[in-house]
Design a protein around this motif. Structure first.
Motif, short mmCIF file in Angstrom:
data_model
loop_
_atom_site.label_atom_id
_atom_site.label_comp_id
_atom_site.label_asym_id
_atom_site.label_seq_id
_atom_site.Cartn_x
_atom_site.Cartn_y
_atom_site.Cartn_z
N PRO A 334 42.47 35.96 59.34
CA PRO A 334 41.66 36.81 60.21
C PRO A 334 42.43 37.53 61.32
O PRO A 334 42.03 38.63 61.72
CB PRO A 334 40.65 35.83 60.83
N ALA A 335 43.52 36.93 61.81
CA ALA A 335 44.23 37.56 62.93
C ALA A 335 45.01 38.80 62.51
O ALA A 335 45.45 39.58 63.35
CB ALA A 335 45.18 36.56 63.59
N ILE A 336 45.21 38.98 61.20
CA ILE A 336 45.99 40.13 60.72
C ILE A 336 45.04 41.33 60.55
O ILE A 336 43.97 41.21 59.95
CB ILE A 336 46.72 39.80 59.41
N LEU A 337 45.46 42.47 61.09
CA LEU A 337 44.60 43.66 61.10
C LEU A 337 44.67 44.43 59.79
O LEU A 337 45.71 44.42 59.11
CB LEU A 337 45.02 44.58 62.24
N ASN A 338 43.60 45.14 59.48
CA ASN A 338 43.60 45.98 58.28
C ASN A 338 44.75 46.97 58.28
O ASN A 338 45.38 47.23 57.25
CB ASN A 338 42.27 46.75 58.17
N GLU A 339 45.04 47.54 59.47
CA GLU A 339 46.15 48.51 59.57
C GLU A 339 47.46 47.89 59.13
O GLU A 339 48.33 48.56 58.58
CB GLU A 339 46.34 48.99 61.02
N GLU A 340 47.61 46.58 59.42
CA GLU A 340 48.87 45.93 59.05
C GLU A 340 49.01 45.82 57.53
O GLU A 340 50.10 45.95 56.99
CB GLU A 340 48.95 44.56 59.73
N TYR A 341 47.88 45.64 56.85
CA TYR A 341 47.93 45.63 55.38
C TYR A 341 48.20 47.02 54.82
O TYR A 341 48.86 47.17 53.79
CB TYR A 341 46.64 45.03 54.79
N GLU A 342 47.71 48.04 55.53
CA GLU A 342 48.01 49.41 55.10
C GLU A 342 49.51 49.66 55.18
O GLU A 342 50.10 50.26 54.29
CB GLU A 342 47.23 50.43 55.95
N GLU A 343 50.11 49.15 56.26
CA GLU A 343 51.55 49.32 56.41
C GLU A 343 52.32 48.54 55.34
O GLU A 343 53.31 49.01 54.79
CB GLU A 343 51.98 48.88 57.81
N LEU A 344 51.81 47.35 55.02
CA LEU A 344 52.41 46.53 53.97
C LEU A 344 52.37 47.27 52.63
O LEU A 344 53.36 47.34 51.89
CB LEU A 344 51.66 45.21 53.85
N LYS A 345 51.23 47.90 52.35
CA LYS A 345 51.09 48.64 51.10
C LYS A 345 52.05 49.82 51.07
O LYS A 345 52.69 50.09 50.04
CB LYS A 345 49.64 49.12 50.93
N ARG A 346 52.16 50.51 52.21
CA ARG A 346 53.11 51.64 52.27
C ARG A 346 54.52 51.18 51.98
O ARG A 346 55.26 51.83 51.27
CB ARG A 346 53.03 52.32 53.65
N PHE A 347 54.89 50.00 52.52
CA PHE A 347 56.23 49.48 52.27
C PHE A 347 56.45 49.28 50.77
O PHE A 347 57.48 49.68 50.22
CB PHE A 347 56.46 48.15 53.03
N PHE A 348 55.48 48.69 50.09
CA PHE A 348 55.65 48.42 48.66
C PHE A 348 55.69 49.71 47.85
O PHE A 348 56.49 49.84 46.92
CB PHE A 348 54.55 47.48 48.15
N LEU A 349 54.84 50.65 48.20
CA LEU A 349 54.83 51.92 47.46
C LEU A 349 56.17 52.63 47.64
O LEU A 349 56.74 53.17 46.70
CB LEU A 349 53.66 52.80 47.92
N HIS A 350 56.68 52.56 48.86
CA HIS A 350 57.97 53.18 49.17
C HIS A 350 59.10 52.46 48.44
O HIS A 350 60.04 53.08 47.95
CB HIS A 350 58.19 53.12 50.68
N TYR A 351 59.00 51.14 48.34
CA TYR A 351 60.03 50.32 47.68
C TYR A 351 60.25 50.80 46.25
O TYR A 351 61.36 50.81 45.74
CB TYR A 351 59.59 48.85 47.68
N TYR A 352 59.19 51.20 45.60
CA TYR A 352 59.27 51.59 44.20
C TYR A 352 59.56 53.07 44.00
O TYR A 352 59.73 53.53 42.90
CB TYR A 352 57.98 51.22 43.47
N SER A 353 59.54 53.83 45.09
CA SER A 353 59.69 55.27 44.87
C SER A 353 61.15 55.71 44.94
O SER A 353 62.00 54.97 45.35
CB SER A 353 58.86 56.03 45.92
#
Ligand SMILES: *Cc1c(COP(=O)(O)O)cnc(C)c1O
Length: 353
Positions: A334-353
């Motif tokens: 619960p303490a982790i914000l939705n925005e932080e997951y958005e950033e996590l997703k961006r990291f992974f998408l970037h990792y593969y690009s």
């Protein structure tokens, strides 16, 4: 630093203010037999029950950790044996400790992709405590409410103890379907480590009084007697209890919070499920944890992703036990914000690009 480690996990940013307030309010040096502490303890117990949907007649105890709860329960609620059902490292460790204290204790392992096999269990009548882990943090599996209900219906006369360390304060657990539930606060509670919360049914306390085991500072009857007056057997983690009170005051009720976590877990599984060269460790959707997501890949990829993530100030959870090198874990706390997951997703998408 974005912290997705499943414990110790990200603490609420408000903890900073709460800590200063604790200092300013003079609670940190207050005697643990004094009125100020008793008031704090009473208020915290009330909030735990109200915010986490715990029945009024259940008892709340403060311990120092979930590991301590493993020991207390075997010590004070069994004379001969407990029975452990597990599919991962935490459940197995609890079983190992139990066997050291009560050598007749038994354990049964089940598969990562199977629900807890309630129908196949063969638990002997002299078993005093049935133990399992609701959310197995090591591999990202969970035992569903329906399975717990089936266990409860099948073994009505035996006490059931549930390790809910990485789900309590995240999920709306059906507390009445088991006798004992416990957790440490460094997971879903979003607080610093060093405090455990243990919840016991009237029946569990009745049983503890019957057994009357008093050989330890943390024997359950002694804890119960002290807690009648909202006190502990030893000087407790007063700061931890204060932070818990403040955090619970500011938090929504567990029902709404659970829904948000469940929705977010669906998003996370969908996202990680479609990334190339990695798969979800748990294939069976039905037993996937809502609060800890485990992702499997080659040792090389796991290692590289974790390093690259750290480089971007993102801390992923290491794998654990047999899955230590071939998985990484992402907490959905619960303490982790939705925005932080958005950033996590961006990291992974970037990792593969
Ligand atoms: C983290 C964890 C524990 C251990 O918690 P401590 O606070 O270190 O005692 C026990 N069980 C489960 C399921 C956990 O996730």
């Amino acid at each position: 630093m974005l912290n997705f480690y499943p414990g110790p996990a990200k603490v609420y940013p408000e903890v900073r203010t709460y800590m200063t307030d604790a200092y300013d309010q003079g609670i940190l040096g207050a005697p643990h037999r004094g009125e100020q502490f008793v008031q704090l303890s009473r208020a915290t117990v009330g909030l735990i029950k109200r915010k986490l949907n715990i029945p009024e007649d259940y008892y709340i105890f403060f311990t120092s950790s979930a590991t301590e709860c493993w020991e207390i329960l075997i010590q004070s609620l069994t004379k001969h044996k407990s029975y452990h059902i597990y599919n991962g490292s935490f459940g197995e460790k609890w079983c190992d400790y139990a066997k050291k204290l009560r050598p007749k204790s038994e354990g049964i392992a089940f598969d990562l992709n199977e629900p807890m096999p309630v129908e196949q269990l063969n638990i002997s009548a002299d078993t005093e405590l049935i133990c399992f882990t609701q959310n197995e943090t090591s591999n990202g599996t969970q035992v569903s409410a329906t399975t717990i209900l089936n266990l409860h219906n099948r073994y009505r006369d035996t006490l059931i103890a549930v390790d809910a360390t990485s789900s309590m304060a995240g999920l709306n657990l059906k507390i009445i379907k088991a006798d004992i539930w416990f957790a440490s606060v460094q997971k879903c509670f979003g607080l610093p480590s060093g405090l455990g919360v243990m919840v016991c049914s009237p029946r569990a306390i009745f049983r503890a009084k019957q057994i009357a085991e008093r050989g330890h500072y943390n024997s359950l009857v002694g804890m119960y007697e002290k807690m009648l007056n909202y006190q502990t057997t030893h000087t407790p983690n007063v700061l931890g209890i204060y932070l818990l009170r403040r955090m619970l005051e500011d938090r929504p009720f567990i029902k709404g919070l659970e829904q948000e976590l469940v929705d977010r877990s669906a998003m996370l599984y969908e996202f990680f499920g479609q990334l190339p060269d990695m798969q979800l460790l748990v294939e069976n959707e039905e037993v996937r944890s809502k609060t800890v997501v485990a992702i499997q890949a080659s040792e090389r990829l796991v290692d590289d992703i974790k390093k690259r993530a750290l480089h971007h100030n993102i801390r992923l959870g290491n794998g654990y036990g047999p899955w230590a090198r071939t998985t990484f874990r992402v907490a959905n706390f619960p303490a982790i914000l939705n925005e932080e997951y958005e950033e996590l997703k961006r990291f992974f998408l970037h990792y593969y690009s």
